[in-house]
Scaffold this motif. Sequence first.
Motif, mmCIF file in Angstrom:
data_model
loop_
_atom_site.group_PDB
_atom_site.id
_atom_site.type_symbol
_atom_site.label_atom_id
_atom_site.label_comp_id
_atom_site.label_asym_id
_atom_site.label_seq_id
_atom_site.Cartn_x
_atom_site.Cartn_y
_atom_site.Cartn_z
ATOM 1 N N LYS A 162 65.209 -41.585 10.571
ATOM 2 C CA LYS A 162 64.848 -40.618 9.534
ATOM 3 C C LYS A 162 66.062 -39.803 9.083
ATOM 4 O O LYS A 162 65.920 -38.670 8.602
ATOM 5 C CB LYS A 162 63.721 -39.694 10.008
ATOM 6 N N SER A 163 67.250 -40.374 9.260
ATOM 7 C CA SER A 163 68.506 -39.766 8.795
ATOM 8 C C SER A 163 68.755 -38.395 9.386
ATOM 9 O O SER A 163 69.424 -37.547 8.774
ATOM 10 C CB SER A 163 68.514 -39.662 7.251
ATOM 11 N N ASN A 164 68.258 -38.170 10.601
ATOM 12 C CA ASN A 164 68.293 -36.834 11.177
ATOM 13 C C ASN A 164 68.559 -36.908 12.669
ATOM 14 O O ASN A 164 67.922 -37.689 13.377
ATOM 15 C CB ASN A 164 66.969 -36.125 10.888
ATOM 16 N N ARG A 222 74.377 -40.784 9.008
ATOM 17 C CA ARG A 222 73.053 -40.541 8.425
ATOM 18 C C ARG A 222 72.269 -41.834 8.210
ATOM 19 O O ARG A 222 71.058 -41.865 8.431
ATOM 20 C CB ARG A 222 73.206 -39.780 7.097
ATOM 21 N N ASN A 272 71.771 -24.404 8.447
ATOM 22 C CA ASN A 272 72.900 -25.242 8.839
ATOM 23 C C ASN A 272 73.783 -24.485 9.827
ATOM 24 O O ASN A 272 74.070 -23.305 9.637
ATOM 25 C CB ASN A 272 73.724 -25.631 7.608
ATOM 26 N N ASN A 311 65.252 -36.004 14.859
ATOM 27 C CA ASN A 311 64.296 -37.115 14.883
ATOM 28 C C ASN A 311 64.820 -38.265 15.740
ATOM 29 O O ASN A 311 64.080 -38.876 16.513
ATOM 30 C CB ASN A 311 64.036 -37.619 13.459
ATOM 31 N N ASP A 312 66.096 -38.548 15.594
ATOM 32 C CA ASP A 312 66.693 -39.643 16.337
ATOM 33 C C ASP A 312 66.661 -39.367 17.836
ATOM 34 O O ASP A 312 66.272 -40.228 18.636
ATOM 35 C CB ASP A 312 68.131 -39.865 15.879
ATOM 36 N N THR A 346 67.293 -26.453 17.577
ATOM 37 C CA THR A 346 65.933 -26.954 17.385
ATOM 38 C C THR A 346 65.211 -27.084 18.723
ATOM 39 O O THR A 346 64.032 -26.711 18.845
ATOM 40 C CB THR A 346 65.957 -28.311 16.671
ATOM 41 N N LYS A 353 65.830 -24.745 9.595
ATOM 42 C CA LYS A 353 66.276 -24.939 8.219
ATOM 43 C C LYS A 353 67.696 -24.438 7.969
ATOM 44 O O LYS A 353 68.221 -24.577 6.881
ATOM 45 C CB LYS A 353 65.308 -24.217 7.265
ATOM 46 N N PRO A 397 61.131 -28.126 12.546
ATOM 47 C CA PRO A 397 62.573 -28.194 12.241
ATOM 48 C C PRO A 397 63.156 -26.814 11.983
ATOM 49 O O PRO A 397 62.452 -25.871 11.601
ATOM 50 C CB PRO A 397 62.621 -29.063 10.988
ATOM 51 N N GLY A 426 76.319 -32.950 15.160
ATOM 52 C CA GLY A 426 75.053 -32.236 14.966
ATOM 53 C C GLY A 426 74.508 -31.606 16.230
ATOM 54 O O GLY A 426 73.309 -31.290 16.297
#
Length: 338
Positions: free
Chosen positions: A206-208, A201, A229, A211-212, A24, A227, A225, A17
């Motif tokens: 927060k599965s992101n 995930r 991909n 955020n992590d 971002t 949007k 964020p 990711g």
Amino acid sequence: MLRKFRIILHIGTEKTGTTALQRTLFKNKNAMLDNGWLYYHDANLFNAREVAAACVGDNNADAYLRRNGIRTLKDRLFFRQRVISHLEKQLFHAPSHIHTIVVSSEHFHSRLVNQESIAQLKTFFGQYANSFFVVVYLRRQVDLATSMYSTRLKSGAHEQFHPYVEKLLAEKNHYCNYDIFLKKWETLFDRDCMRVRIFDRVELIKSNIVNDFFSVCGYTGTWKPTKINFNESLTPLGQLLLRQANIKHLALREHADAESWKHMRKMIVAHFSGKGRQLPAAKANALQSRFIQSNEAVRARWFPDRKELFSSHFLDNESEITPEQDQVVDIVYKYLNN
């Protein structure tokens, strides 16, 4: 007197990711500035790819240098000085309230393969650092390799799926052997200033990834964020089409038709995004088992409360190209060649 900052180095790994995170960070760089955080990026780029290229050393190959015609030692020295000058300008002119610098490149993982190159990176930022904080995400090796195949094809390569994956998953390969990889960084940075995370995930806050990352680094400011991909895989059919297009484009590099094939490659990437080819469970387990010992060493050092570094369970969901699809692709390309 030089100002000192907290330097956060996000070092990958690839296929975790990173592009989404970097986009971002780039999109939110003004909001981060308001909170005392500066997102460092190279000129005309959204990440620190040039910093990685500048640190590889004088003799090591690097695709970014090759693409930009940087081949001789003189070229490399000039390029390195340009990168340093850009870095110095960015940090020297940072607003007075800035206390944290964020630097991100997955190529710190893939290109800085020896301690000398990592030490070069540390030297680049060392004179501006009152502290370092290194963040890295690890992905199960088989998942990394199968995902990397699409990226490899997008770069113009034309290897077949199974030979490419098997070669990448060599037991002593720095790219996939996280014990070898991490020990090089642990030698140069205090382990207390490193955070090793699992890219999954269910493991991410927060599965992101964004955020992590913000949570791990202690950023509490606002951000929006993205949007879109980024750097998505190609479907199995898309991978087959792109591989054949790459072969044709390579053969016609100096031919007038080369631009048409280049355009076709772009169309394939745009229209065939999706989950790529996967290995059958038995094959995936066999290849993943190459890293049992090294993954256990990483688990013992960094995740002592976990039973295993990664799940050993694989679904038997190999998505092979059907004979009919293979035949259609062959017919289409034969027609186009005429």
